[in-house]
Design an enzyme around this catalytic site. Structure first.
Site, PDB file in Angstrom:
ATOM      1  N   GLU A  44       0.843  -1.199   0.000  1.00 31.70           N
ATOM      2  CA  GLU A  44       0.000   0.000   0.000  1.00 31.70           C
ATOM      3  C   GLU A  44       0.875   1.245   0.000  1.00 31.70           C
ATOM      4  O   GLU A  44       1.911   1.298   0.660  1.00 31.70           O
ATOM      5  CB  GLU A  44      -0.881  -0.013   1.247  1.00 31.70           C
ATOM      6  N   LYS A 110      -9.585   2.523  -2.253  1.00 30.91           N
ATOM      7  CA  LYS A 110      -9.787   1.938  -0.935  1.00 30.91           C
ATOM      8  C   LYS A 110     -11.152   2.318  -0.380  1.00 30.91           C
ATOM      9  O   LYS A 110     -11.489   3.488  -0.240  1.00 30.91           O
ATOM     10  CB  LYS A 110      -8.680   2.419   0.002  1.00 30.91           C
ATOM     11  N   CYS A 144      -5.486  -2.906   2.771  1.00 32.59           N
ATOM     12  CA  CYS A 144      -5.205  -2.776   4.194  1.00 32.59           C
ATOM     13  C   CYS A 144      -6.458  -2.860   5.088  1.00 32.59           C
ATOM     14  O   CYS A 144      -6.953  -3.943   5.344  1.00 32.59           O
ATOM     15  CB  CYS A 144      -4.417  -1.487   4.440  1.00 32.59           C
TER      16      CYS A 144
END
Length: 257
Positions: A44, A110, A144
């Protein structure tokens, strides 16, 4: 012959808010991989570290990095993926790019921005999950904090690989290990998780633990070192497990609203 895909997990420290420096390091590490690789997976925010200060960067850095990814993909005849800080239409995104060997790409923003660090106040959250077809596999890329939300990852579309890129810190690394394994078991999917290592400028330590799990939750690779891990995933083994254990046929039906 069973379809297979060779994946390289690039577990590396990241230079703080230094896109050019990180591109240079990563380009060298990718070039050093001896065997043929179909897909390189980077962490990331691989050009900056997990910064909450994107305005410290040139807004054009995202475009520069995408062009760099396209060049590498064409050079190595392999796909390359990871998330970066990206500026578009006056907004900042934590955006994953999956760049094909021909330079075309698919993106994922995300969905679950990390409120504990204030990511939700800096970056615009995505709203759509994407599936990426590649080498006979269907890949679902997530980022994540998305790992903590099983509904978002639920295998309603028969994907084959659930892929996470992360900056996951040491104090909560047991959760990373446990949740990657759980996502593999509950979704009857390969799970690939790539985390960074080293310290960042905010005082956070990242211990790696990049890993791949099969549909049974067995660890195929796992590392705490600075290295590039290469693993081959077999489509036939995945399909055989799903034929034997038809758990996905009993999954709950739902739609996102």
């Amino acid at each position: 012959m069973d379809n297979s895909i060779q994946i390289a997990l690039v577990q590396t420290p990241l230079l703080w808010e230094d896109p050019a420096g990180n591109r240079k390091v990563l380009e060298r590490k990718i070039a050093e991989v001896a065997q043929q690789v179909d897909l390189f997976v980077l962490p990331e925010m691989f050009t900056t570290g997990f910064t909450m200060h994107p305005k410290n960067l040139d807004a054009k850095e995202g475009v520069i990095t995408v062009a760099w990814m396209q060049g590498l993909a064409k050079k190595h005849l392999a796909a390359i993926t990871g998330s970066i800080v990206f500026f578009e239409n006056g907004k900042w995104f934590n955006r994953l790019f999956f760049v094909y060997p021909d330079g075309n790409y698919i993106t994922y923003d995300k969905k679950h921005t990390f409120t504990l660090a204030g990511e939700d106040k800096v970056y615009t959250a995505g709203q759509e999950r994407v599936l990426i077809p590649y080498k006979g596999f269907s890949i679902c890329p997530l980022i994540c904090y998305d790992l903590r939300f099983p509904v978002w990852a639920r295998n309603t579309d028969n994907y084959d690989i659930l892929l996470y890129v992360a900056n996951w810190p040491k104090p909560r690394i047991k959760a990373w290990d446990a949740l990657l394994k759980a996502r593999a078991i509950e979704n009857m999917s390969y799970v690939v998780g790539v985390n960074r290592i080293g310290d960042d400028a905010e005082g956070h330590e990242y211990p790696g633990h990049s890993a791949v799990y099969d549909v049974y939750g067995h660890s195929m690779v796992h590392s705490v070192a600075e290295e590039v891990l290469v693993v081959r995933l077999e489509k036939g083994a995945l399909e055989a497990a799903r034929r034997k254990l038809r758990f996905l046929e009993d999954r709950d039906s739902f739609t996102f609203t």
